[in-house]
Write a protein that holds these residues in place. Structure first.
Motif, PDB file in Angstrom:
ATOM      1  N   ALA A  76       4.749  33.933  43.519  1.00  0.00           N
ATOM      2  CA  ALA A  76       4.467  32.512  43.746  1.00  0.00           C
ATOM      3  C   ALA A  76       4.327  32.211  45.222  1.00  0.00           C
ATOM      4  O   ALA A  76       4.989  32.821  46.062  1.00  0.00           O
ATOM      5  N   ASN A  77       3.470  31.264  45.517  1.00  0.00           N
ATOM      6  CA  ASN A  77       3.333  30.683  46.848  1.00  0.00           C
ATOM      7  C   ASN A  77       3.004  31.697  47.943  1.00  0.00           C
ATOM      8  O   ASN A  77       3.732  31.844  48.916  1.00  0.00           O
ATOM      9  N   ILE A  78       1.897  32.381  47.765  1.00  0.00           N
ATOM     10  CA  ILE A  78       1.395  33.235  48.832  1.00  0.00           C
ATOM     11  C   ILE A  78       0.563  32.329  49.744  1.00  0.00           C
ATOM     12  O   ILE A  78      -0.426  31.750  49.292  1.00  0.00           O
ATOM     13  N   LEU A  92       8.574  26.978  51.400  1.00  0.00           N
ATOM     14  CA  LEU A  92       7.550  27.243  52.413  1.00  0.00           C
ATOM     15  C   LEU A  92       6.340  26.347  52.204  1.00  0.00           C
ATOM     16  O   LEU A  92       5.763  25.827  53.148  1.00  0.00           O
ATOM     17  N   ARG A  93       5.973  26.159  50.948  1.00  0.00           N
ATOM     18  CA  ARG A  93       4.764  25.376  50.679  1.00  0.00           C
ATOM     19  C   ARG A  93       5.138  23.907  50.597  1.00  0.00           C
ATOM     20  O   ARG A  93       6.001  23.524  49.812  1.00  0.00           O
ATOM     21  N   GLU A 137      -0.851  31.739  43.510  1.00  0.00           N
ATOM     22  CA  GLU A 137       0.125  32.476  42.704  1.00  0.00           C
ATOM     23  C   GLU A 137      -0.644  33.639  42.085  1.00  0.00           C
ATOM     24  O   GLU A 137      -1.729  33.443  41.529  1.00  0.00           O
ATOM     25  N   GLY A 138      -0.114  34.832  42.211  1.00  0.00           N
ATOM     26  CA  GLY A 138      -0.767  35.988  41.609  1.00  0.00           C
ATOM     27  C   GLY A 138      -0.032  36.398  40.346  1.00  0.00           C
ATOM     28  O   GLY A 138       1.197  36.422  40.316  1.00  0.00           O
ATOM     29  N   VAL A 139      -0.786  36.716  39.301  1.00  0.00           N
ATOM     30  CA  VAL A 139      -0.192  37.244  38.074  1.00  0.00           C
ATOM     31  C   VAL A 139      -0.837  38.595  37.824  1.00  0.00           C
ATOM     32  O   VAL A 139      -2.053  38.698  37.747  1.00  0.00           O
TER      33      VAL A 139
END
Lengths: 711, 193
Positions: free
Chosen positions: A178-180, A651-652, A113-115
């Motif tokens: 979320a969820n890369i 997806l995850r 997850e990127g912020v």
């Protein structure tokens, strides 16, 4: 290196030994020799390779020690997410529409997850968010802030890919992705618009790419360990959301060479023949074609460590003095008018000028040089009869003179000496400086125009409290702000000047100081238009123009007003008082209005700002529901609404863990690092020695056993 | 079999020598630095200890309780930390942040306790006295040093933790914080004389 020097004698020893092993020349012996030699060569090679390896790892450790993030298995790694940005800007008339595509590439083998906390232009209106995964496009919805958060969190936990965009400050936003999946990329496309600046016959557009770390005044709220603060910027009693607006700042060489780069393309349709396009921040490739120009910064990918500023100037004599734009949106008419007051010079007034200069830590480096130059230039503009004072502030405020002194030679000399010795260090306690300046005894002369010049990068987290302080304590004074540095907080500079009934300017590099300040100080002489009255034809039941009550105009500053529900017919009448008391009046034919897009969004954003202002004037909390209603109706983001986009299918797999990472922003060019990462402070010698000893002991033991066996 | 043993033994020996080379270098360098430091003090300019050095002495650090004294170098990068503790942050004013390797110069930090004294000498031969106020362990993955939040006159000594770990890249850091002592000791007066 020393290790190589050390390695050589050992290697030479190896050679001599192998030569001593060659007394006879039969085939078996020769084979053994070849074997021996190759073995020693292998050892030799290891010796040569080892120093190189050691050097390389030491080199990477330098960077690692300072800035690399680490995962739970205590192996060093760079940030797992690589960030790429693409700005596509279309300027038409007084508005610029930008499509900003951010690409987040997950280079780790875990779900991420990127912020990312990032700046947008201070008057940006965000109106669209799209998540792109491969070929799929998921269009974002606008939801009330809390609900959007919930939607996003739900999606994140369940494994759906999702993106959300939240406004923290009018020029500071947070995007969460979320969820890369491991090794994959997710693109986030944000569309926003911003008004184009028009000052002194020149148009200007500013694209911020990073932010100066902000100072958070106040006492920390959370019970932190006595002396060790975790992370930087814990919530304080004055900035309760400081943890949300303080992304880690890193140097450019501490992120992957692919990360934090931007491609930028600007297409400007100005509507008049252009003379030149310039930038104080970057070198530009420009292609002018009549009224159109396309602009690219030199170098394909620009490092995101300073604001990009592009200025364009009409051919001399073709500067527009008035313009009208119109748009129909959902059956409603929107008009935007720009009127430039005449360049009238008033009588020269005697002034009491207070210079307030920010000497906090965030100003260290190039910024402080610019600030000092700016202040010295300001002192040069003083005329006999003027009074002045210099106040510097960091963690505390300090005034050079106990009260304003006349602009006489010895006072000026003392002030210049004081300014030359200013050093940047410590916090940014602006409130104290404002109090000191505003409560200071006046000069012992009547009928002076009181002005304050505030020289700062605006790197604070408590903007609204400061605006309130300015509004309440200013009295007859006017406040002018001078923005400093590669990434100043333009929202603060503009709004402080607005609440202070003054004007603002920003300096990007030292070469620009003189020119920018000359304009500001000439504008400061006196406002060219006051008591402004704008009359639209066939105005509906309630006036809904933004801004509803235009403030005083300074030299080179146009009046810009947007209105809804007025047809593009009839005449607009603008009047005001010129210096000297003469009344000035002008009429604009609305039927000449040029078509434009985004006027409704510009208007909606203006209305939201108005509602926020009205609430802060009354000291109330803003009326959330009416702001949300306005925001939803025009599909523009507000402080209380956020965009969220969620992919339908998860997806995850829930069995897989999701890591979360805060993306850092780059340290603004020319500034000094205030935050340090802990350095790497261990060597590999215990490990090497332990391995060496273990190997030796094993060899010894084996040798002894062999001996015993053969004996 | 014998050849294999010889190879193993020599490889291990080489590893051992390389390993021991690091503390040896750290020890010998300090001797060379003493000279560069006294040169810096007499000439009042930064003196590189050897012509190709990437760093130069900036201060002298003493821990009287432990009988330890060492020359502090400029910078917290690997090149300076190999030869002495490095000055990561600080100058004439403001807080001072020093880092050192836990297995060479700063291995003594494990014996430091609150209340211990600490002395730092600058280029002008002036000593400043400090007293250790805090010893703590931080996680470098989650925390940074915000120099703006440190008191202007404080000193931080940083090294890796745990001290006996073989992992050179661990995330934990051992941080010793010191504040100036109020009254100036007699040593100070002597140093100024």
């Amino acid at each position: 290196m020393l290790l190589t020097l050390f390695a050589n004698p050992a290697a030479r020893a190896g050679f001599t030994t192998s030569r001593r092993l060659t007394p006879k020349f039969d085939a078996r012996k020769r084979l053994r020799i070849a074997e021996g030699v190759s073995l020693w060569l292998a050892v030799l090679m290891m010796l040569f390779v080892h120093p190189l390896y050691a050097e390389a790892s030491e080199g990477s450790e330098q960077g690692a020690g300072q800035l690399y993030l680490m995962n739970g298995r205590s192996a060093w790694q760079q940030p797992a997410l690589i960030l790429d940005s693409d700005f596509n800007v279309q300027v038409s008339g007084m508005l610029a529409q930008t499509r900003l595509t951010r690409t987040f590439k997950n280079t780790s083998d875990q779900w991420q997850e990127g912020v990312f906390v990032f700046p947008l232009p201070d008057k940006a209106t965000v109106y669209d968010l799209v998540m792109k995964v491969g070929e799929r496009r998921v269009v974002g919805r606008l939801e009330p802030k809390a609900q959007a958060r919930k939607t996003y969190e739900n999606a994140k936990v369940k494994g759906h890919q999702a993106v959300t965009l939240e406004q923290q400050r009018p020029n500071l936003f947070t995007s969460r992705i979320a969820n890369i999946p491991p090794g994959e990329t997710v693109q986030v496309e944000v569309r926003y618009q911003q008004p184009v600046g028009y000052r002194h016959g020149e148009f200007e557009l500013r694209l911020p790419t990073t932010l100066t770390p902000r100072y958070m005044p106040g006492e920390t709220i959370t019970e932190a360990p006595k002396n060790w603060r975790s992370g930087w910027a814990m919530p304080t009693d004055q900035v309760t959301d400081s943890d949300q607006i303080s992304p880690f700042t890193v140097r450019a060489d501490d992120v992957s060479p692919q990360s934090h780069r931007a491609t930028i393309a600007l297409d400007i349709e100005s509507g008049f023949p252009l003379a030149e396009v310039t930038s104080p921040s970057h070198s530009l490739y420009t292609h002018i074609d009549g009224t159109r120009v396309s602009v690219r910064p030199e170098g394909d990918r620009v490092l995101m460590d300073k604001d990009l500023i592009v200025r364009w100037r009409p051919e001399s004599g073709r500067e527009p003095a008035a313009a009208v734009f119109q748009q129909q949106w959902q059956g409603q008419d929107y008009l935007m008018a720009m009127v430039l007051p005449p360049d009238a010079a008033g009588p020269v007034l005697r002034r009491e000028l207070q210079f307030v200069i920010d000497t906090s830590g965030s100003m260290a480096g190039e910024s402080m040089v610019q600030a000092r130059t700016a202040l010295l230039r300001g002192l040069d503009t003083l005329r006999p009869g003027d009074y002045f004072n210099v106040i510097q502030f960091n963690s505390q405020a300090h005034a050079l003179f106990a009260q304003p002194v006349p602009a006489e030679r010895h006072y000026l000399a003392r002030a210049r000496h004081y300014v030359h010795n200013l050093q940047a260090d410590g916090g940014t306690e602006m409130a104290g400086a404002l109090s000191l300046a505003m409560t200071m005894e006046k000069a012992p002369v009547e009928a002076l125009v009181q002005q304050m010049v505030f020289i700062t990068d605006g790197a604070v987290g408590n903007e609204s409290a400061l605006f309130e302080k300015i509004r309440q304590g200013l009295n007859e004074r006017r406040l002018f702000t001078v923005g400093i540095g590669s990434a100043p907080n333009m929202h603060f500079l503009r709004e402080a000047a607005r609440w202070g009934r003054g004007d603002y300017t920003a300096i990007h590099n030292s070469g620009e100081v003189n020119q920018a300040l000359k304009k500001l100080f000439s504008a400061m002489e006196a406002p060219v238009l006051t008591d402004i009255d704008v009359r639209w034809p066939s105005q509906g039941s309630e006036p809904n123009s933004v801004p509803s009550k235009p403030g005083d105009l300074f030299r080179g500053q146009p009046l810009v007003q947007t209105i809804s529900g007025v047809l593009a017919a009839g005449e607009l009448e603008v009047s005001g008082t010129l210096p000297g008391g003469r009344r000035w009046r002008t009429r604009l034919h609305l039927s000449h209005a040029a078509p434009a897009t985004g006027l409704n969004r510009h208007w909606a954003r203006g209305r939201i700002d108005q509602l926020m202002d009205a609430a802060s004037l009354k000291g109330e909390t803003p009326n959330e529901s009416s702001i949300i209603k306005l925001s939803m109706a025009h599909q523009v983001m507000s402080p209380f609404t956020s965009f969220v986009a969620v992919e339908e299918k998860p997806l995850r797999p829930t069995s897989e863990k999701l890591e979360s990472e805060q993306l850092p922003t780059l340290l603004p060019a020319g500034s000094h690092a205030d935050m340090l990462r802990y350095p790497q402070t261990a060597t590999i010698w215990p490990l090497l020695s332990a391995l060496g000893l273990a190997g030796l002991m094993f060899a010894l033991a084996a040798a002894l056993r062999n001996r015993r066996a053969s004996a | 079999m014998t050849r294999f043993l010889v190879l193993l033994a020599s490889a291990s020996l080489i590893l051992l020598v390389f390993g021991l080379w690091i503390p040896f270098k750290a020890l010998v360098a300090q001797e060379l630095l003493e000279k560069a430091w006294s040169d810096s003090q007499t000439q009042q300019t930064a003196q590189r200890p050897w012509p190709w050095a990437d760093t130069w002495p900036v201060a002298k650090l003493e821990l009287p309780e432990l009988g330890v004294s060492m020359i502090v170098l400029e910078g917290g990068h690997g090149e300076s930390l190999a030869f002495g503790p490095g000055r990561v942050f600080g100058g004439e004013r403001g807080p001072l942040v020093l880092a050192g390797h836990r297995d060479t110069h700063f291995r003594h930090l494990q014996d430091v306790q609150p209340g211990y004294r600490l002395r730092v000498q600058n280029q002008n031969r002036q000593w400043r006295q400090y007293e250790v106020t805090d010893v703590g362990i931080v996680d470098s993955r989650k925390e940074v040093i915000d120099t703006r939040q440190l008191e202007d006159d404080s000193v931080l000594l940083i090294t890796c933790y745990p001290f006996d770990s073989l992992d050179a890249r661990g995330p934990l850091r051992y941080v010793v914080k010191a504040r100036p002592t109020q009254q100036k000791g007699p040593n100070n007066a002597v140093a100024i004389l």
